[in-house]
Scaffold this motif. Structure first.
Motif, mmCIF file in Angstrom:
data_model
loop_
_atom_site.group_PDB
_atom_site.id
_atom_site.type_symbol
_atom_site.label_atom_id
_atom_site.label_comp_id
_atom_site.label_asym_id
_atom_site.label_seq_id
_atom_site.Cartn_x
_atom_site.Cartn_y
_atom_site.Cartn_z
ATOM 1 N N ALA A 220 -2.239 -22.345 -15.748
ATOM 2 C CA ALA A 220 -3.714 -22.579 -15.888
ATOM 3 C C ALA A 220 -4.031 -23.797 -16.724
ATOM 4 N N THR A 221 -3.198 -23.858 -17.520
ATOM 5 C CA THR A 221 -3.727 -23.977 -19.238
ATOM 6 C C THR A 221 -1.942 -24.579 -20.340
ATOM 7 N N ARG A 251 3.863 -28.095 -17.208
ATOM 8 C CA ARG A 251 2.124 -29.632 -17.750
ATOM 9 C C ARG A 251 1.695 -29.923 -16.728
ATOM 10 N N GLU A 252 2.690 -30.292 -15.846
ATOM 11 C CA GLU A 252 2.518 -31.283 -14.627
ATOM 12 C C GLU A 252 1.576 -30.400 -13.473
ATOM 13 N N GLY A 299 -1.045 -18.012 -17.829
ATOM 14 C CA GLY A 299 -2.157 -18.653 -18.797
ATOM 15 C C GLY A 299 -3.422 -18.436 -18.737
ATOM 16 N N LEU A 300 -3.780 -17.920 -18.074
ATOM 17 C CA LEU A 300 -5.618 -17.698 -17.060
ATOM 18 C C LEU A 300 -5.494 -16.836 -17.747
ATOM 19 N N ASP A 301 -5.312 -16.218 -17.785
ATOM 20 C CA ASP A 301 -5.923 -14.817 -18.669
ATOM 21 C C ASP A 301 -6.625 -15.056 -20.138
ATOM 22 N N LYS A 302 -5.504 -16.038 -21.222
ATOM 23 C CA LYS A 302 -5.865 -16.550 -22.426
ATOM 24 C C LYS A 302 -7.085 -17.582 -21.933
ATOM 25 N N ARG A 303 -6.980 -18.364 -20.857
ATOM 26 C CA ARG A 303 -7.857 -19.284 -21.013
ATOM 27 C C ARG A 303 -8.698 -19.274 -20.705
#
Ligand SMILES: Nc1ncnc2c1ncn2[C@@H]1O[C@H](COP(=O)(O)OP(=O)(O)O)[C@@H](O)[C@H]1O
Ligand SMILES: [Mg+2]
Length: 343
Positions: A220-221, A251-252, A299-303
């Motif tokens: 997600a990031t 990254r893509e 990374g969704l939680d972090k975002r």
């Protein structure tokens, strides 16, 4: 207790847009994709669950695979009833029986579905011998599965990212105070990846390949602590028509998914802005709980935490949190009756 109660079995069903799970005697006995395959000539459903999923994208003209609940609505009533019935018949302890026992069931349904669709689910369940059938909304079941004490006069926010829908809800005193259901979840992420590969790499890939990419390197990031290794992806070159392989990085995929994640962020922000102030104060302390398969996106939680300035927690075993909660509801039916969907 009636004389024939020993003939009654209790089952909890999470009827998800992507996966259907069933708990019987405290164990998950069915965990299958919500897919059926229909023979176009006879009109009969010939397979359900994993068997039907294997056929997906590989059928010939006489067989069609259907996801009866794809976008969080029941697109095909008959197929969904057949699917529920086939899954119930798969329960090992019931398979051995000469006849189907009467069933007491709690079924968890996506909160976006209409009254008519709810009625249809209930009727279907009754036709497969459901003597007592109760329905519960997905975020409520998720909250119970996560272990939130939903009966307290305290606000909690749940974000359940499934296949077809993301359901956001603020729960307090055993009820949903405000909620929002958006049709952006796992399926959209998968389509984003297909679109990205087509437009950026001229590579045509199928749904199953895109799903694999999402699980292996989906993010997600671009700002991740542990970085997944690049992945080789095979598909068909759109220019030459030949099979081709390209190497892609997380990254893509983060770029490919960015717009969809933004829509989920917006929906969370909107729900927060509609939350009564006393409950908002609670959420400031308790944070946001994530459940559903989509919450496993790196990374969704972090975002979400950066966007909302709140702590964000992912449920333990997020793919099973909802059925766990449905099972707990079934076991404590008297206590949880007020949280069930009332007709
Ligand atoms: N590790 C993972 N990373 C990202 N998405 C995942 C992962 N595992 C499963 N998913 C996605 O989660 C979705 C299914 O979640 P689920 O909670 O079972 O949905 P539903 O309740 O709608 O049936 C699918 O879109 C699937 O691709
Ligand atoms: Mg679900």
């Amino acid at each position: 207790m009636g004389f024939f109660d020993f003939l009654t079995e209790d089952i909890a069903i999470d009827l998800g847009t992507a996966n259907t799970l069933i708990i019987h005697n405290d164990k998950v006995v069915v965990d299958s994709p919500s897919i059926v395959a229909r023979d176009r000539i006879s009109g009969k459903i010939i397979a359900a669950g994993k068997e039907a999923a294997m056929m997906q994208g590989k059928t010939h003209e006489n067989i069609k695979t259907i996801r009866p609940l794809k976008d969080g609505v029941i697109a095909d009533f008959e197929a969904s009833e057949q699917m529920i019935s086939m899954f119930i018949k798969e329960i090992p302890a019931l398979k051995k029986r000469l006849f189907t026992p009467s069933l007491r069931m709690v079924i968890c349904i996506p909160s976006g579905i209409t009254e008519v669709e709810m009625r249809a689910v209930k009727d279907s369940a009754e036709r497969v011998n459901g003597k007592e059938v109760y329905l519960i909304h997905e975020p409520m079941a998720a909250a119970i599965g996560i272990g939130v004490d939903i009966m307290q006069p305290k606000g909690n926010m749940i974000v359940d990212i499934g296949g077809g829908t993301t359901e956001i809800a603020v729960i307090a005193l055993g009820g949903i105070v405000c909620d929002k259901s958006v049709k952006v979840a796992g399926d959209v992420f998968t389509n984003d990846i297909i679109y990205y590969m087509r437009t950026q790499h001229n590579l045509f890939i199928g749904e199953r390949t895109a799903e694999k990419i999402k699980i292996q390197i989906g993010s997600a990031t671009e700002d991740l602590e542990t970085i997944p290794e690049d992945m080789n992806v095979q598909g068909r070159d759109l220019l030459t028509g030949k099979p081709k392989q390209v190497e892609i990085s997380f990254r893509e995929i983060a770029k490919a998914l960015d717009k969809s994640i933004l829509r989920i962020e917006d929906a969370v922000m909107e729900t927060l802005s509609q939350t009564p102030p006393e409950l908002a104060a609670d959420i400031y302390n308790t944070g946001i709980y994530l459940a559903g398969g989509g919450s496993m996106l790196r990374g969704l939680d972090k975002r979400l935490s950066q966007k909302t300035d709140l702590p964000v927690y992912i449920a333990e075993d997020p793919l099973r949190a909802i059925v766990r909660g449905t099972g707990i509801t079934l076991k404590n039916l008297e206590r949880f009756k007020p949280v069930l969907i009332q007709e």
